[in-house]
Design a protein around this motif. Sequence first.
Motif, PDB file in Angstrom:
ATOM      1  N   ASP A 165      -5.131   3.056   3.030  1.00 48.92           N
ATOM      2  CA  ASP A 165      -4.320   3.485   2.029  1.00 48.92           C
ATOM      3  C   ASP A 165      -2.616   3.457   2.319  1.00 48.92           C
ATOM      4  OD1 ASP A 165      -3.626   5.809   3.275  1.00 48.92           O
ATOM      5  OD2 ASP A 165      -5.130   6.824   2.169  1.00 48.92           O
ATOM      6  N   GLY A 166      -2.585   2.867   3.868  1.00 49.45           N
ATOM      7  CA  GLY A 166      -1.333   2.396   3.877  1.00 49.45           C
ATOM      8  C   GLY A 166      -0.406   3.836   4.704  1.00 49.45           C
ATOM      9  N   THR A 167      -1.271   4.997   4.705  1.00 47.27           N
ATOM     10  CA  THR A 167      -0.536   6.164   5.212  1.00 47.27           C
ATOM     11  C   THR A 167      -0.406   5.915   6.807  1.00 47.27           C
ATOM     12  OG1 THR A 167      -1.980   7.225   3.857  1.00 47.27           O
ATOM     13  CG2 THR A 167      -0.667   8.690   5.348  1.00 47.27           C
ATOM     14  N   LEU A 219       0.747  -1.102   0.009  1.00 42.29           N
ATOM     15  CA  LEU A 219       0.016   0.103   0.096  1.00 42.29           C
ATOM     16  C   LEU A 219       0.933   1.405  -0.085  1.00 42.29           C
ATOM     17  CD1 LEU A 219      -2.375  -1.248   2.676  1.00 42.29           C
ATOM     18  CD2 LEU A 219      -2.951  -0.776   0.551  1.00 42.29           C
ATOM     19  N   LYS A 266      -2.479   9.622  -0.808  1.00 42.49           N
ATOM     20  CA  LYS A 266      -3.888   9.815  -0.616  1.00 42.49           C
ATOM     21  C   LYS A 266      -4.569  10.406  -1.811  1.00 42.49           C
ATOM     22  CE  LYS A 266      -4.781   9.912   3.827  1.00 42.49           C
ATOM     23  NZ  LYS A 266      -5.949   8.952   3.712  1.00 42.49           N
ATOM     24  N   ASP A 292      -6.540   6.455   6.535  1.00 47.19           N
ATOM     25  CA  ASP A 292      -5.394   6.490   6.662  1.00 47.19           C
ATOM     26  C   ASP A 292      -4.661   5.201   6.535  1.00 47.19           C
ATOM     27  OD1 ASP A 292      -5.082   9.189   6.349  1.00 47.19           O
ATOM     28  OD2 ASP A 292      -4.708   9.307   8.458  1.00 47.19           O
ATOM     29  N   GLU A 338       0.616   3.179   8.337  1.00 45.91           N
ATOM     30  CA  GLU A 338       2.046   2.469   8.550  1.00 45.91           C
ATOM     31  C   GLU A 338       2.966   3.457   8.674  1.00 45.91           C
ATOM     32  OE1 GLU A 338       2.383  -0.370   5.422  1.00 45.91           O
ATOM     33  OE2 GLU A 338       1.348  -1.757   6.798  1.00 45.91           O
ATOM     34  N   GLN A 339       2.968   4.466   7.801  1.00 46.48           N
ATOM     35  CA  GLN A 339       4.067   5.335   7.555  1.00 46.48           C
ATOM     36  C   GLN A 339       4.203   6.317   8.852  1.00 46.48           C
ATOM     37  OE1 GLN A 339       6.128   5.384   5.259  1.00 46.48           O
ATOM     38  NE2 GLN A 339       4.993   3.913   3.742  1.00 46.48           N
ATOM     39  N   MET A 340       2.758   6.712   9.467  1.00 45.47           N
ATOM     40  CA  MET A 340       2.870   7.474  10.614  1.00 45.47           C
ATOM     41  C   MET A 340       3.432   6.675  11.844  1.00 45.47           C
ATOM     42  SD  MET A 340      -0.873   9.177  10.482  1.00 45.47           S
ATOM     43  CE  MET A 340      -1.506  10.124   9.042  1.00 45.47           C
ATOM     44  N   LEU A 341       2.981   5.337  11.649  1.00 47.66           N
ATOM     45  CA  LEU A 341       3.968   4.550  12.908  1.00 47.66           C
ATOM     46  C   LEU A 341       5.232   4.636  12.699  1.00 47.66           C
ATOM     47  CD1 LEU A 341       0.858   3.707  13.417  1.00 47.66           C
ATOM     48  CD2 LEU A 341       1.599   1.314  13.879  1.00 47.66           C
ATOM     49  N   LEU A 342       5.643   4.742  11.480  1.00 48.90           N
ATOM     50  CA  LEU A 342       7.369   4.770  11.271  1.00 48.90           C
ATOM     51  C   LEU A 342       7.613   6.054  11.204  1.00 48.90           C
ATOM     52  CD1 LEU A 342       7.410   1.778   8.701  1.00 48.90           C
ATOM     53  CD2 LEU A 342       8.055   1.735  11.017  1.00 48.90           C
ATOM     54  N   SER A 343       6.978   7.019  11.678  1.00 53.82           N
ATOM     55  CA  SER A 343       7.539   8.120  11.685  1.00 53.82           C
ATOM     56  C   SER A 343       8.596   8.594  12.779  1.00 53.82           C
ATOM     57  CB  SER A 343       6.566   9.303  11.839  1.00 53.82           C
ATOM     58  OG  SER A 343       6.911  10.631  12.348  1.00 53.82           O
ATOM     59  N   PHE A 355       6.770  13.042   7.451  1.00 54.44           N
ATOM     60  CA  PHE A 355       6.254  11.938   8.348  1.00 54.44           C
ATOM     61  C   PHE A 355       7.692  11.396   8.766  1.00 54.44           C
ATOM     62  CE2 PHE A 355       1.887  10.982   6.978  1.00 54.44           C
ATOM     63  CZ  PHE A 355       1.310  11.666   7.716  1.00 54.44           C
ATOM     64  N   MET A 393      -2.169  -2.386  14.573  1.00 63.16           N
ATOM     65  CA  MET A 393      -1.525  -2.424  13.379  1.00 63.16           C
ATOM     66  C   MET A 393      -0.452  -3.695  13.243  1.00 63.16           C
ATOM     67  SD  MET A 393      -2.521  -0.102  11.272  1.00 63.16           S
ATOM     68  CE  MET A 393      -1.040   0.115  10.101  1.00 63.16           C
TER      69      MET A 393
END
Lengths: 204, 219, 247
Positions: B75-77, A82, A86, B72, B79-84, A101, B218
Motif C-alpha cells: 500500500d505504499g507505506t 500508492l 492503511k 506496507d 516507501e514513506q518509511m524509507l523516506l522517514s 514518519f 525498494m
Amino acid sequence: MLQGSDLACVRGDRNLFKAVNFILKDGGLMQVNGPNGSGKTSLLRILCGLSAPAAGKITWNGKSVRTLGEAYYSELVYIGHLSGTKDDLTALENLRISSAFSGENISEHQAVEALVDMGLGGREHLPAKVLSQGQRRRVALARLLVSKAKLWILDEPLAALDVSAIQLVKNLLERHLKENGMIVMTTHQDIDMTAASIVQLQLT
Amino acid sequence: MFFWIVQRDLLLAMRRRSDVLTTLFFFVIVVSLFPLSVGPEMNMLRMMAPGVVWVAALLASMLSLGRLFSNDYLDGTLEQMLLSSQSLSILVLGKALAHWLVTGVPLVLMAPVLGIQYDLPVDALFVLTTSLLLGTPVLSLIGAIGAALTLGLRGGGVLVSLLVLPLYIPVLIFGAGSVEADMAGLDYDAHLSLLGAFLLVSIVFAPWAAASSLRVSME
Amino acid sequence: MAINWYKYASPASFYSLAGRMIPFFAILAFGLLVAGLYIGFFVAPTDFQQGEAYRIIFIHVPAAWMSMFLYVVMALWAGIGLAFNTRLSSMMATAIAPTGAMFTFVALWTGSLWGKPMWGTWWVWDARLTSELILLFLYIGFMSLQAAIDDPRRADKAGAIIALVGVINIPIIYFSVQWWNTLHQGASVSVTQAPTMASTMLTGMMVMVFAAWMYAIAVILKRVRVIILERERHTAWVSELNERGAL
C-alpha cells in the motif's frame, strides 16, 4: 536548490531516459511530462533518493542526496501513486502516523483541522477501507497541510480527485510555492499554476 | 518514532486479530501432530518435547514473516518509511518488536500448556518458557532480514524459509538444548546465557542489515 | 612496473583477460588432477587402520576445504561489490556460488561414502558433516535468492547481504553444532584422521588441493565470462565481438 545533472535510468534492458538536467530554485515548480512508461515515476523515485540513477547525480543545496540521507528526507514529502493509507486505520490515524514518519508529531486537533480543510469533515473516524478512492487520496494529500517540508514531490496528485478537490489542491500547491517551497509533480490534467519559476521537463 | 511504529503495528494487528490467532493455532496443531505420528509413549514424548516445541515455534514464527513488510510494501507505506527522517534501522527494530509481541509472545505463553501435553516436569516447563522468551525475539529479528530481502518476489514465502531457517539453527540448538540439559539434570545457565548473547547481537546487527535489505529491495 | 589494475575492473577488459587465463588454469588443473590421483591411488601406501577406503580423502578433504573457503571468497567479492558498487565483483560472487555448492555436495557425498565402511552407516550426525550440510543450505539460499530476482543490480546487492549475514553466522553455527554434537554423542565416533600421515599421503592430498584450486579458478572465470556477456549483451563491445564472430 534541487539540481539534477545528467540523470539516466535503466529498467531491465530498456533505457528509460538519459541526460536529464534541471535546476529547481526556491519557489519553483517542476512539471514532469511524458507518455505512460516514459519513466516519470522512476524519475520522481530517483529524486527522492529511493532508487539510485544509472548515471548522473542529484544534489540538494550542493550536496548529493544519497549522502545526505535522513537530513534530506526531513525536508521532503513524497506522495506516490500508492498513497500509503492503511485500510484498517481511520483517516485520522492514517494522517497522524504518516506525519509521524516524516518526523512531525501533530496533535489530534491539528489532524482533524487538516482533514476538515480537505473536505473530509465528519469522516475522520471512518476506517480508510470504507472511503472512496478520491477520499483516500484526500487523506494522503492532507499530509501536505500539516507538513513543514520544503520540497514536495507528488506523483499524479490530482488523480481520482473531483473538480472541487482539484481546486483545493491547486490552492494548496500555490500557497506552498508562494512561501518559497518547491514542488516537483507529474500530472495528466491541465492546470495553470502560478509560480516564481516553472520548469517543464519533457520525457519521451 | 520507535513507539509510533510499535503502536501502529499493534493497532493494525488488533484490527486483524485473526492473523495473530492463525499463527498461534498453527503452532498448537504442529505440536499436537507429533504424538499422532510417533505414538503416545510418554517417555519418548518427554524426550522429544523440547525439540518439537522449538521446531514448531521456528516454523510458526517464520510463516508469519510474510506479513512483516509485505502489507506496507503493497500500500505504499514502506516507501514513506524509507523516506522517514528517522533512522530506518530504528523503524525496523520497532517493526520486529511489534512482530514479536504479536507472534512470539503468544507462542511463549502457549508453550507451557503444550509442554504439559508432553508430560514435561515443572522445572523443564519453566526452562522451556524462558528459552522461548529469549529465543523468539531473535527469530523475529533475523527473520526481518529474510523478509526484507524477499520483498515482492515470486514465491517469496518459500524463499524466505530457505534463507532464514539455516540462520535459525544456533537458536534452535541452544533453545532446545537448555530444556534437554535441565531434564538430564545438567546446568542450563550456559544455554540461556548464549541465547541472551544471540539476542543482544541480533538487536545490534539485524535491524541494520534488514534496513539495508529494504533499501535494496525498494530500488 | 606499474600495471593499471583498475583497467581490469571493467567487464569488457576482464572478459578478454579471463579468456586468456582460462586455458592456463584448465591445463594446470588437469595436470595436477592426474598427478594427484596417481599419487593417491597408486603411490600412497594402504592405511593400516582404514585399509583402502581412506583413499577417498584425496577427494573429500580438498572438496571440504574448497567449499568453506569459496563461501568466504564469495562473501568477500559480494561485499566489495556492495560497498564500492563494482559490478564485476558482484558477478564474481554469483559465479563462485555454484562451484562452492558443487564442492560442498562432493564433500558430503564422499564423506558419506567413507562413512559406510568406517562407521557402518551412510550418514552420521557428526559435527563436521552437519556443518557442511548447513553450508550447502547457505549456498542454496544464496543461489535461490539471486535466481528469484529479475533485476541484476538488486540480485547482486540482495545476494551480498545474505552472503555477508551467512559469513558472520558460519562461526556461530559451527560452534553451536560442535556443542550440540558433544552434548549428544560424546566421543562415540571421531572423524579425526590418524595422527601420523605418511608423507606421500600428504603430498597426494596437497596436489589434489591445488588441482581443486585451479579447477575452481578456471570454472569460475568461465562462468564469469558468461555472466558478463549476458549482462552486457546490449553494449557496443559485445555486439562488436559478435560481428567479428569472436563469441
